[in-house]
Design a protein around this motif. Sequence first.
Motif, PDB file in Angstrom:
ATOM      1  N   CYS A   1      43.669  42.724 -30.735  1.00 19.57           N
ATOM      2  CA  CYS A   1      44.789  43.671 -30.731  1.00 19.57           C
ATOM      3  C   CYS A   1      46.049  43.094 -30.111  1.00 19.57           C
ATOM      4  O   CYS A   1      47.147  43.437 -30.498  1.00 19.57           O
ATOM      5  N   MET A   2      45.900  42.220 -29.132  1.00 19.50           N
ATOM      6  CA  MET A   2      47.067  41.690 -28.429  1.00 19.50           C
ATOM      7  C   MET A   2      47.456  40.304 -28.919  1.00 19.50           C
ATOM      8  O   MET A   2      48.621  39.971 -29.032  1.00 19.50           O
ATOM      9  N   ASP A   3      46.469  39.463 -29.143  1.00 18.21           N
ATOM     10  CA  ASP A   3      46.750  38.081 -29.556  1.00 18.21           C
ATOM     11  C   ASP A   3      46.809  37.983 -31.074  1.00 18.21           C
ATOM     12  O   ASP A   3      47.331  37.018 -31.613  1.00 18.21           O
TER      13      ASP A   3
ATOM     14  N   ASN B   1      36.189  48.497 -18.302  1.00 17.92           N
ATOM     15  CA  ASN B   1      37.229  49.301 -18.939  1.00 17.92           C
ATOM     16  C   ASN B   1      36.792  49.871 -20.277  1.00 17.92           C
ATOM     17  O   ASN B   1      37.043  51.028 -20.568  1.00 17.92           O
ATOM     18  N   GLU B   2      36.150  49.034 -21.092  1.00 13.98           N
ATOM     19  CA  GLU B   2      35.696  49.565 -22.386  1.00 13.98           C
ATOM     20  C   GLU B   2      34.687  50.678 -22.155  1.00 13.98           C
ATOM     21  O   GLU B   2      34.764  51.759 -22.741  1.00 13.98           O
TER      22      GLU B   2
ATOM     23  N   SER C   1      33.152  45.319 -20.982  1.00 17.04           N
ATOM     24  CA  SER C   1      34.006  45.315 -19.793  1.00 17.04           C
ATOM     25  C   SER C   1      33.886  46.726 -19.222  1.00 17.04           C
ATOM     26  O   SER C   1      33.634  47.681 -19.972  1.00 17.04           O
TER      27      SER C   1
ATOM     28  N   GLY D   1      45.310  46.894 -16.191  1.00 18.15           N
ATOM     29  CA  GLY D   1      44.249  47.366 -17.082  1.00 18.15           C
ATOM     30  C   GLY D   1      43.614  46.274 -17.910  1.00 18.15           C
ATOM     31  O   GLY D   1      42.786  46.545 -18.770  1.00 18.15           O
TER      32      GLY D   1
ATOM     33  N   MET E   1      45.429  48.126 -27.153  1.00 18.53           N
ATOM     34  CA  MET E   1      46.549  47.652 -26.355  1.00 18.53           C
ATOM     35  C   MET E   1      46.110  46.753 -25.210  1.00 18.53           C
ATOM     36  O   MET E   1      46.757  46.688 -24.180  1.00 18.53           O
ATOM     37  N   GLY E   2      45.008  46.074 -25.399  1.00 21.38           N
ATOM     38  CA  GLY E   2      44.636  45.029 -24.439  1.00 21.38           C
ATOM     39  C   GLY E   2      43.891  45.510 -23.218  1.00 21.38           C
ATOM     40  O   GLY E   2      43.766  44.782 -22.241  1.00 21.38           O
ATOM     41  N   MET E   3      43.365  46.733 -23.232  1.00 19.11           N
ATOM     42  CA  MET E   3      42.754  47.237 -22.009  1.00 19.11           C
ATOM     43  C   MET E   3      41.232  47.284 -22.008  1.00 19.11           C
ATOM     44  O   MET E   3      40.633  47.469 -20.954  1.00 19.11           O
ATOM     45  N   CYS E   4      40.600  47.133 -23.184  1.00 17.49           N
ATOM     46  CA  CYS E   4      39.146  47.320 -23.166  1.00 17.49           C
ATOM     47  C   CYS E   4      38.358  46.054 -23.493  1.00 17.49           C
ATOM     48  O   CYS E   4      37.240  45.875 -23.040  1.00 17.49           O
ATOM     49  N   GLY E   5      38.934  45.183 -24.282  1.00 19.76           N
ATOM     50  CA  GLY E   5      38.207  43.958 -24.624  1.00 19.76           C
ATOM     51  C   GLY E   5      37.146  44.152 -25.698  1.00 19.76           C
ATOM     52  O   GLY E   5      36.414  43.222 -26.014  1.00 19.76           O
TER      53      GLY E   5
ATOM     54  N   ASP F   1      41.270  50.937 -27.501  1.00 18.53           N
ATOM     55  CA  ASP F   1      42.645  51.293 -27.162  1.00 18.53           C
ATOM     56  C   ASP F   1      43.659  50.592 -28.057  1.00 18.53           C
ATOM     57  O   ASP F   1      44.704  51.136 -28.356  1.00 18.53           O
TER      58      ASP F   1
ATOM     59  N   PHE G   1      41.854  38.585 -27.622  1.00 20.67           N
ATOM     60  CA  PHE G   1      41.823  40.003 -27.960  1.00 20.67           C
ATOM     61  C   PHE G   1      42.550  40.179 -29.288  1.00 20.67           C
ATOM     62  O   PHE G   1      43.750  39.908 -29.374  1.00 20.67           O
TER      63      PHE G   1
ATOM     64  N   PRO H   1      41.006  43.681 -18.553  1.00 15.08           N
ATOM     65  CA  PRO H   1      39.724  43.385 -17.923  1.00 15.08           C
ATOM     66  C   PRO H   1      39.520  41.880 -17.699  1.00 15.08           C
ATOM     67  O   PRO H   1      39.870  41.076 -18.543  1.00 15.08           O
TER      68      PRO H   1
ATOM     69  N   ARG I   1      37.285  41.655 -28.674  1.00 16.73           N
ATOM     70  CA  ARG I   1      37.363  40.220 -28.403  1.00 16.73           C
ATOM     71  C   ARG I   1      36.680  39.381 -29.474  1.00 16.73           C
ATOM     72  O   ARG I   1      35.636  39.746 -29.999  1.00 16.73           O
TER      73      ARG I   1
ATOM     74  N   PHE J   1      36.926  38.822 -17.421  1.00 14.87           N
ATOM     75  CA  PHE J   1      35.568  38.473 -17.818  1.00 14.87           C
ATOM     76  C   PHE J   1      35.095  37.311 -16.953  1.00 14.87           C
ATOM     77  O   PHE J   1      35.868  36.711 -16.212  1.00 14.87           O
TER      78      PHE J   1
ATOM     79  N   GLY K   1      49.851  45.244 -32.293  1.00 17.33           N
ATOM     80  CA  GLY K   1      49.558  43.909 -32.812  1.00 17.33           C
ATOM     81  C   GLY K   1      50.834  43.129 -33.111  1.00 17.33           C
ATOM     82  O   GLY K   1      51.942  43.669 -33.065  1.00 17.33           O
ATOM     83  N   ASN K   2      50.657  41.861 -33.396  1.00 20.37           N
ATOM     84  CA  ASN K   2      51.806  41.005 -33.697  1.00 20.37           C
ATOM     85  C   ASN K   2      52.104  41.042 -35.185  1.00 20.37           C
ATOM     86  O   ASN K   2      51.185  41.072 -36.000  1.00 20.37           O
TER      87      ASN K   2
ATOM     88  N   MET L   1      54.032  52.634 -26.684  1.00 28.25           N
ATOM     89  CA  MET L   1      53.709  51.430 -25.943  1.00 28.25           C
ATOM     90  C   MET L   1      54.964  50.573 -25.801  1.00 28.25           C
ATOM     91  O   MET L   1      55.428  49.955 -26.763  1.00 28.25           O
TER      92      MET L   1
ATOM     93  N   ARG M   1      56.072  46.985 -27.324  1.00 22.27           N
ATOM     94  CA  ARG M   1      55.817  46.975 -28.761  1.00 22.27           C
ATOM     95  C   ARG M   1      56.850  47.840 -29.488  1.00 22.27           C
ATOM     96  O   ARG M   1      57.530  47.369 -30.371  1.00 22.27           O
TER      97      ARG M   1
END
Lengths: 468, 277
Positions: free
Chosen positions: B234-236, A258-259, A256, A239, B216-220, B214, B232, A241, B223, A243, B90-91, A214, A217
């Motif tokens: 994973c991202m935040d 995507n999920e 979503s 990608g 990596m921010g793609m599925c939510g 994922d 999210f 999503p 949340r 809401f 992740g951070n 990725m 990252r």
Amino acid sequence: MDREKRKHETPMAKQDVLERIHNFYEVALGYTEEQAMREAQRCLQCPNPHCVEGCPVEIDIPAFIKEIKEGNFLAASVKLKEKNSLPAICGRVCPQENQCQVLCVLGKMGDPVAIGRLERFAADYERMKGVTVPPKQESSVTGRVAVVGSGPAGLTAAADLVKLGYEVVMFEALHAAGGVLMYGIPEFRMPKKVVQAEVDYIRKLGVEVKTNYMIGRIYTIDELFESGFDAVFVGSGAGLPRFMRVPGENLGGVYSANEFLIRVNLMKAYLFPEYDTPIRLGKKVAVIGGGNVAMDSARSALRLGAEEVLIVYRRSKEELPARHEEVENAEAEGIKFMFLTNPVRFLGDESGWVKGIECIKMRLGEPDDSGRRRPLPIEGSEFIMDVDTVVIAIGQTPNPIIQRTTKGLETTRWGTIVAKDETGQTTKKGVYAGGDVVSGAATVISAMGAGKRAARSIHEYIMSKKGA
Amino acid sequence: MYEIVTKRELAANIYLIEVAAEDVAKKAKPGQFVILRLNEKGERVPLTIAGLDLENGTVAVAFHAVGRSTKKLAKMKEGDSIHDLVGPLGNPTEIAKFGRILCVAGGVWCAPLRFIVQALRDKGNEIVIVAAGRTKDTLVFEKELKELSDEFYVATDDGSKGHKGLDFLKDLLKTQKFDHAMAMGQVVLLQTVTEITRAHNLKTMVTLASIMVDGMGMCGACRVTVAGETKFACMDGPEFDGHQVDFEELIRRQRVYLPEERMASMLYEKLGGMKRG
Ligand SMILES: Cc1cc2nc3c(=O)[nH]c(=O)nc-3n(C[C@H](O)[C@H](O)[C@H](O)COP(=O)(O)OP(=O)(O)OC[C@H]3O[C@@H](n4cnc5c(N)ncnc54)[C@H](O)[C@@H]3O)c2cc1C
Ligand SMILES: Cc1cc2nc3c(=O)[nH]c(=O)nc-3n(C[C@H](O)[C@H](O)[C@H](O)COP(=O)(O)OP(=O)(O)OC[C@H]3O[C@@H](n4cnc5c(N)ncnc54)[C@H](O)[C@@H]3O)c2cc1C
Ligand code: SF4
Ligand code: SF4
Ligand code: FES
């Protein structure tokens, strides 16, 4: 396009409705050799073919159709691959009706040559017979290019650059290459083995594909340059999503798209428990939205065994952005549509699972920026609908990590990367971008076109940098 | 393919493995996680990085064998390979000079905590560690954590070792002043700790292990509601200000797949365990 007018077009067989709603096998079955040759006969071999102008990857359409007409199916595929490294994919999901076919001279009568189907036929034929990879051309160019993302934009850029003689490394964050073709578009429309065969072809051309990387990252774009790449192409897609930002959206059972689609397609939840990833689905599923993503989600839900699947769309049937053919398929399969309806909140049961949607009726007002009539709520028309699963398919915005971690890369307020249309050049030197990450969610073929144009300008950039 | 280079049982059903992933090892930082996929049919399993070995190019993770995927992983041996490993995701944890830091970790989470604390210590912080567990048998890395800390406490739910439950923290916070706190573990633990620190206005970062696909921010799927906003993990995250997290929602969302998880785990034990491996 109007069905009735298309009386000369050779029809393509589909899997029977009653069967296909219980499986994930491909719906459209493709042409037989006879059907393909018959359809190819219809092409007038125009000396100044307009169809080609509609194809973003510039396929020599009359030339490949001529080969099919004469029964040289492998030659047809070779002709296609001169310009398009992913013909089996385009032939399936390209919105031909708005691209090449709309400009076909026969299209003026509403009955164009079925270019997409012929493309699919030739590509499938070659795959069955065993794909031949062209020998690597002698090339004097030297240079290394990193491609970020392995969707149609990245695959196309990578293929074109490797053919020019560059060393190309493609980084993909997920465990499988192919982008939306792998994780989004369902098996019954885009078989994963077809995608993998096309990815394999790109690999055989010499592209190094690194999955599980990725960018942003593990390496930033600047670190890619530091490690010796001369240029970077970003095709990281859209990608993230969207809401609705209404109450109850985080209830269990609200996905979503995507999920939902990642679980089903990439992780093969439809084969749970043989595969480890589960999906939990109720009896009555509402899909919010009206695009291809909504159609795919609804049709997947049906195949997973939902008793009733509804598409809830805030405009009317005329405005549905999905491909016409897919709407027809969805209707035939028994998906119901609720037009001019919009959710205002989701209601949950005591365990936190969704049990209903409060909706409001809409009417159409004046056209908005997109040229479509703006939907307006009708006050006091709220009503409650019982459902036990919701899929939100109201759009995706660009994956944000690269934009967040790259200095000097300008973005818009929609999160897309600013890039010149003709070259893909971004505001950062040596960085090119294309596909959904620049345009916002669009189409496979427009992403491929962008990848192609960017490859060309990356070539020019590296040549001039190296003083050639 | 990513080889399991070493494997060690830290406690009953809790394992530490080192996996060959040189590129990840070079870039990862404390607080980040990786996602593993054991084989072609596997799901994506997030695990927090518990250490790095730059010389050997390995990434360490500790896991509790609780369900189908982690039980499968527990059966794998040194020399076996994991199909996919992606990271770092992740951070990273904020590694700064805070002053005196309260760190609470439950069970398996003591392993990643150790990795984080090493970095925080190097910054010159004073560290107070609470290793918590359901019983004394779920405690890991006690000795190591004790060595890294200025003060060290053990707490178990059943009182089989150290303090019974986390109530003693209330007194600790009355008698000592902390500048920062962090908690990792089961959601109930995070909730308990943040409730106690809230009274003292002690900022508490919690690691949220929400359901991820994922990463990596793609599925939510991951949340969470933090300060009234959807984020999210994973991202935040995965770390958030615990005083702002809607834990009730998080607990509900974590339970979504419970029936399927139970079925998968049962099937795995009954039939899959031997055959599929
Ligand atoms: C369900 C669905 C149905 C669709 N149906 C159609 C259709 O019928 N016809 C049509 O023409 N279009 C359709 N589309 C749209 C089309 O798929 C997209 O426009 C197209 O895939 C965009 O291509 P891309 O290469 O820009 O990005 P993507 O296909 O999104 O690929 C981007 C890739 O980059 C990866 N990536 C992201 N961030 C990083 C990172 N930081 N590092 C490394 N890798 C990264 C992603 O994992 C992904 O694999 C559909 C889309 C969806 C979601
Ligand atoms: C960012 C992130 C970091 C994580 N880091 C770690 C880590 O370092 N070590 C680790 O062991 N786990 C960690 N987890 C949790 C880990 O991913 C899950 O335990 C794992 O996915 C379970 O998969 P499974 O198929 O084995 O079990 P499942 O079948 O998915 O779950 C089985 C049962 O265990 C429960 N459960 C889930 N997680 C835990 C847990 N951690 N402890 C106790 N019970 C649990 C589930 O609710 C369910 O009831 C992390 C999760 C996230 C999102
Ligand atoms: S790639 Fe798309 S636009 Fe081009 S010829 Fe094929 S179907 Fe038509
Ligand atoms: S415009 Fe139509 S008829 Fe003419 S070459 Fe193209 S496909 Fe054939
Ligand atoms: S795990 Fe998919 S968005 Fe976070």
